[in-house]
Design a protein around this motif. Structure first.
Motif, PDB file in Angstrom:
ATOM      1  N   ASP A   1       0.949  -1.231   0.014  1.00 34.00           N
ATOM      2  CA  ASP A   1      -0.002   0.135   0.070  1.00 34.00           C
ATOM      3  C   ASP A   1       0.961   1.297   0.013  1.00 34.00           C
ATOM      4  O   ASP A   1       0.495   2.306   0.444  1.00 34.00           O
TER       5      ASP A   1
ATOM      6  N   THR B   1      -7.510  -0.909   0.485  1.00 31.01           N
ATOM      7  CA  THR B   1      -8.236  -0.877  -0.728  1.00 31.01           C
ATOM      8  C   THR B   1      -9.082  -2.053  -1.138  1.00 31.01           C
ATOM      9  O   THR B   1     -10.026  -2.114  -1.860  1.00 31.01           O
TER      10      THR B   1
ATOM     11  N   GLY C   1      -4.499  -4.406  -3.751  1.00 30.04           N
ATOM     12  CA  GLY C   1      -5.380  -3.349  -4.044  1.00 30.04           C
ATOM     13  C   GLY C   1      -4.597  -2.091  -4.550  1.00 30.04           C
ATOM     14  O   GLY C   1      -4.172  -1.262  -3.523  1.00 30.04           O
ATOM     15  N   HIS C   2      -4.649  -1.756  -5.830  1.00 30.35           N
ATOM     16  CA  HIS C   2      -3.636  -0.731  -6.416  1.00 30.35           C
ATOM     17  C   HIS C   2      -4.797   0.421  -6.818  1.00 30.35           C
ATOM     18  O   HIS C   2      -5.567   0.213  -7.614  1.00 30.35           O
TER      19      HIS C   2
HETATM   20 MG    MG Z   1      -2.643  -1.527  -1.927  1.00 31.36          MG
END
Ligand code: MG
Ligand code: GDP
Ligand code: IMO
Length: 444
Positions: free
Chosen positions: A16, A302, A43-44
């Motif tokens: 993250d 995310t 989670g980008h």
């Molecule tokens: Mg992430």
């Protein structure tokens, strides 16, 4: 191989760090972007103007319409999750068809892998890893156990159906016998997998030959890591890690290319530190400063929405990451989150339980949990860095903070991010990486 080198973007902390943002802003200058590890535990986030995209499996280059995207053999793919992500992108007007390729050698995550992940975490109780519950660990375990389904099967429905049923029955037996958990409804799960397979089969293509074709033809490519060095299966804070290798070398193994195809490594780190899930985190701040970082930095996952644990920049951990991963330069993100703080703390050394100096991140996670960080106080700055795009405009104190970190970690800070949006970014200094980034940012 062409003259211009490919480039790698990897996480240098506990994930993250802002890899999605950095990959998106660089990828307009690359013909192709490749994801090489992990699964939809990642989670980008990419922000372009007011639009926000959360990418989990699809490479963060997908927002640029001309960029091709590849997913290597080292990934674990939940077919339903991938399909959902593709559909969501299409709804947002991002055309994926014809631009996204998936290696036929990646592993398939089944619904029973998710159930096993959750059951195992439940069994661990207090000692849980805090996984994302996506089935990542059990899928990598099945790869090593040589019983995983691989993505080529998405194109052979009869083989996929038989193999998936067989493996899920075995998983169900384990769920009941080992964990006393409920079985997964295999018919329902099969229907889910088979429906997704039909739509994903056209994406299958060997990734290595594509990468070689691009690079040998003079078009360098961008590799996008997931997670971060401190979550790496070998070099992270084991066992509180993910189940894949996040290091640059794994990109070559995952894509089936020699290491010469990889290029310099840009390590993304926050100007402070966060961690989501359990495990040692020496500079975690349990007081109002930690809460302040979480609020100002919107530090919520995310993928799972969990609040992230927050603390101060850790030079010892950063050096460990830089050395083990061969990071050539840093992209430092979220400096704007530190705006307005009177004093910043930076951990410059570790002290062990007996008062002894601990030189680096120890192999023993229990020892890491007993470390006392030695901090130096750095004065904060007046004025805001938020949204700035040029080094010259940064407040004096922010420049001093960057100079201090660069000096401590031993590699240049070549990119500074001052907000979540693509354009809230600057190249910094005159290192080779900074010059290359400046060129990309100026659109040259
Ligand atoms: Mg992430
Ligand atoms: P990744 O997993 O490394 O791609 O990072 P995530 O996307 O999970 O988390 C990073 C979060 O910080 C996202 O919400 C980004 O939009 C946001 N972000 C990235 N860079 C900056 C920055 O420089 N400043 C601020 N305030 N937010 C940022
Ligand atoms: P990106 O790519 C932050 C963490 C989980 C947990 C541990 C193991 O967005 O940086 P897993 O589900 O992989 O078995 O969980 O790893 N974790 C992440 N933390 N960012 C990520 O990805 C992560 N992917 C996994 O929270 O502590």
């Amino acid at each position: 191989m062409g003259d211009q080198k490919s480039m790698m973007v990897i996480g240098g902390q506990w994930g993250d760090e802002g890899k999605g943002k950095v990959v998106d802003l660089l990828s307009g200058s690359f013909l192709a972007v490749v994801r090489y590890n992990g699964g939809h535990n990642a989670g980008h986030t990419v922000r372009v103007g007011e639009r926000k995209f959360a990418l989990h499996l699809v490479p963060s280059g997908i927002i640029h319409p001309q960029t091709r995207c590849y997913m290597g053999a080292g990934l674990v793919i939940d077919p339903t999750a991938l399909l959902t992500e593709i559909d969501r992108l299409s709804d947002e007007g991002i055309e994926v068809e014809g631009r996204l390729c998936l290696s036929p050698r990646a592993a398939i995550i089944l619904p029973t892998h998710r159930a096993l992940d959750l059951a195992r975490e439940d069994r661990r109780g207090e000692g849980k890893i805090g996984t994302t519950g996506r089935g990542i660990g059990p899928a990598y375990q099945d790869i090593a156990q040589r019983r995983c389904l691989r993505t080529w099967m998405l194109a052979t429905p009869a083989k996929l159906r038989d193999a998936a049923r067989d493996l899920m029955l075995r998983h169900n037996a384990e769920l009941v016998a080992l964990f006393g958990a409920e079985e997964v409804d295999v018919d329902e799960a099969l229907a889910e997998v088979m429906a997704a397979a039909k739509r994903l089969a056209p994406l299958l293509r060997e990734v290595g030959p594509e990468i070689r074709r691009h690079v040998d033809g003079g078009d360098p490519i961008l590799f996008e890591g997931a997670q971060g060095v401190l979550l790496d299966i070998n070099w992270g804070t084991y066992p509180f890690v993910t189940s894949s290798s996040c290091l640059p070398g794994f990109a070559a193994a995952s894509c089936g290319v020699g290491p010469g195809y990889l290029g310099p490594v840009l390590g993304v780190m926050k100007a402070y530190a966060t961690r989501v899930g359990s495990g040692p985190f020496p500079t975690e701040d349990f007081g109002p400063d930690g809460d302040g970082l979480r609020d100002r930095g919107a530090e919520y996952g995310t993928t799972t929405g969990r609040p992230r644990r927050c603390g101060w920049f850790d030079v010892v951990a950063a050096r460990h990451a830089i050395q083990t991963a061969g990071i050539d330069a840093l992209a430092l993100t979220k400096i704007d989150v530190l705006d307005g703080l009177k004093t910043l703390k930076v951990c410059v050394a570790y002290e062990g339980p007996g008062g002894e100096l601990v030189e680096t991140v120890p192999a023993d996670a229990e020892l890491l949990a007993e470390i006392t960080p030695r901090y130096v106080d750095i004065p904060g700055w007046d004025g805001a860095t938020e949204g700035m795009v040029s080094e010259e405009t940064l407040p004096e104190g922010a420049r001093a903070y960057l100079d201090f970190l660069e000096d401590q970690v031993g590699v240049p800070v070549a990119l500074v991010s001052t907000g979540p949006r693509r354009d809230e970014t600057m190249a910094r200094g005159s290192s080779a990486m900074a010059r290359r980034i400046a060129k990309i940012l100026s659109g040259a």
